[in-house]
Design an enzyme around this catalytic site. Structure first.
Site, PDB file in Angstrom:
ATOM      1  N   HIS A  12       0.854  -1.191   0.000  1.00 32.16           N
ATOM      2  CA  HIS A  12       0.000   0.000   0.000  1.00 32.16           C
ATOM      3  C   HIS A  12       0.890   1.240   0.000  1.00 32.16           C
ATOM      4  O   HIS A  12       2.106   1.150   0.188  1.00 32.16           O
ATOM      5  CB  HIS A  12      -0.938   0.002   1.222  1.00 32.16           C
ATOM      6  CG  HIS A  12      -0.225  -0.044   2.527  1.00 32.16           C
ATOM      7  ND1 HIS A  12      -0.192  -1.165   3.316  1.00 32.16           N
ATOM      8  CD2 HIS A  12       0.505   0.885   3.166  1.00 32.16           C
ATOM      9  CE1 HIS A  12       0.525  -0.920   4.385  1.00 32.16           C
ATOM     10  NE2 HIS A  12       0.966   0.319   4.329  1.00 32.16           N
TER      11      HIS A  12
HETATM   12  C1  T46 Z   1       2.832   0.911   6.850  1.00 35.91           C
HETATM   13  C2  T46 Z   1       3.580  -0.342   7.040  1.00 35.91           C
HETATM   14  C3  T46 Z   1       5.058  -0.113   7.162  1.00 35.91           C
HETATM   15  C4  T46 Z   1      -4.708  -0.320  13.059  1.00 35.91           C
HETATM   16  O1  T46 Z   1      -5.841  -0.533  13.522  1.00 35.91           O
HETATM   17  N1  T46 Z   1      -3.951   0.700  13.560  1.00 35.91           N
HETATM   18  C5  T46 Z   1      -2.705   0.977  13.111  1.00 35.91           C
HETATM   19  O2  T46 Z   1      -2.059   1.923  13.601  1.00 35.91           O
HETATM   20  C6  T46 Z   1      -2.179   0.151  12.052  1.00 35.91           C
HETATM   21  C7  T46 Z   1      -0.788   0.431  11.499  1.00 35.91           C
HETATM   22  C8  T46 Z   1      -2.930  -0.868  11.570  1.00 35.91           C
HETATM   23  N2  T46 Z   1      -4.178  -1.093  12.069  1.00 35.91           N
HETATM   24  C9  T46 Z   1      -4.955  -2.236  11.549  1.00 35.91           C
HETATM   25  C10 T46 Z   1      -5.347  -2.160  10.089  1.00 35.91           C
HETATM   26  C11 T46 Z   1      -5.390  -3.628   9.696  1.00 35.91           C
HETATM   27  O3  T46 Z   1      -6.642  -4.177  10.016  1.00 35.91           O
HETATM   28  O4  T46 Z   1      -4.139  -3.398  11.690  1.00 35.91           O
HETATM   29  C12 T46 Z   1      -4.350  -4.278  10.601  1.00 35.91           C
HETATM   30  C13 T46 Z   1      -3.039  -4.565   9.899  1.00 35.91           C
HETATM   31  O5  T46 Z   1      -2.610  -3.381   9.207  1.00 35.91           O
HETATM   32  P1  T46 Z   1      -1.919  -3.427   7.766  1.00 35.91           P
HETATM   33  O6  T46 Z   1      -2.436  -4.569   7.010  1.00 35.91           O
HETATM   34  O7  T46 Z   1      -2.043  -2.068   7.153  1.00 35.91           O
HETATM   35  O8  T46 Z   1      -0.400  -3.708   8.208  1.00 35.91           O
HETATM   36  P2  T46 Z   1       0.904  -3.739   7.320  1.00 35.91           P
HETATM   37  O9  T46 Z   1       1.929  -4.420   8.137  1.00 35.91           O
HETATM   38  O10 T46 Z   1       0.646  -4.255   5.956  1.00 35.91           O
HETATM   39  O11 T46 Z   1       1.300  -2.162   7.138  1.00 35.91           O
HETATM   40  C14 T46 Z   1       1.718  -1.379   8.229  1.00 35.91           C
HETATM   41  C15 T46 Z   1       0.993  -0.034   8.279  1.00 35.91           C
HETATM   42  O12 T46 Z   1      -0.418  -0.238   8.199  1.00 35.91           O
HETATM   43  C16 T46 Z   1       1.387   0.927   7.203  1.00 35.91           C
HETATM   44  O13 T46 Z   1       0.965   2.234   7.550  1.00 35.91           O
HETATM   45  O14 T46 Z   1       3.328   1.865   6.265  1.00 35.91           O
HETATM   46  O15 T46 Z   1       3.126  -1.121   8.148  1.00 35.91           O
END
Ligand code: T46
Length: 136
Positions: A52
């Protein structure tokens, strides 16, 4: 000459004979006030994360244990970096597609962000991201 996508910063080390201590503070290594901290850990073997971009968010990523490879794509160029030291931070600004690969089993990736979590700030479709950067 084009600006590198990978922007690494040296995190000040203030350890002594007792052990290590690393510092990230505003006006030092942090170019923004932190409003949120999260950490990514326990990533299962073979799993990649990210895929993303953010419209506005700025972040500093520090791999405080283990290692991970981050790849950044601005819609034209792609660059990759291995984070394996708590003495290095990776600054990621808006408008960069990011992917995280090759997590070591012990990886803990700590992320300092300049805003609270907001799903509306994410672009999670790569084609939509490419359209977004080419229209702005
Ligand atoms: C990024 C990379 C480096 C939350 O509820 N609060 C939060 O602060 C975050 C970061 C995530 N979430 C929830 C959203 C999803 O349901 O946690 C779940 C996993 O998030 P995501 O799939 O976006 O995680 P990554 O590891 O793919 O990405 C993360 C960050 O979201 C993003 O901002 O830059 O790490």
């Amino acid at each position: 000459m084009s600006v590198p996508l990978v922007q690494l910063v040296d995190i000040p080390q203030r350890g002594d004979a007792r052990g290590a201590l690393s510092v990230a503070e505003l006006g030092g290594v942090l170019p923004f006030a932190v409003r949120r901290v999260y950490w990514i850990h326990g990533t299962k073997p073979g799993v990649s994360r990210g895929f993303h971009a953010h419209k506005q968010l700025r972040q500093l990523c520090v791999c405080v244990a283990g290692s991970v490879r981050l790849s950044l794509f601005d819609g034209r160029r792609e660059e990759s970096v291995v984070l394996d030291s708590s003495a290095k931070g990776l600054l990621i600004g808006p408008g960069l597609w990011r992917e995280m690969h090759d997590f070591s089993p012990d990886c803990v990736l700590m992320v300092f962000a300049d805003a609270e979590y907001d799903e509306a700030d994410y672009i999670r479709d790569r084609d939509q991201f490419i359209r977004h950067v080419h229209s702005s």
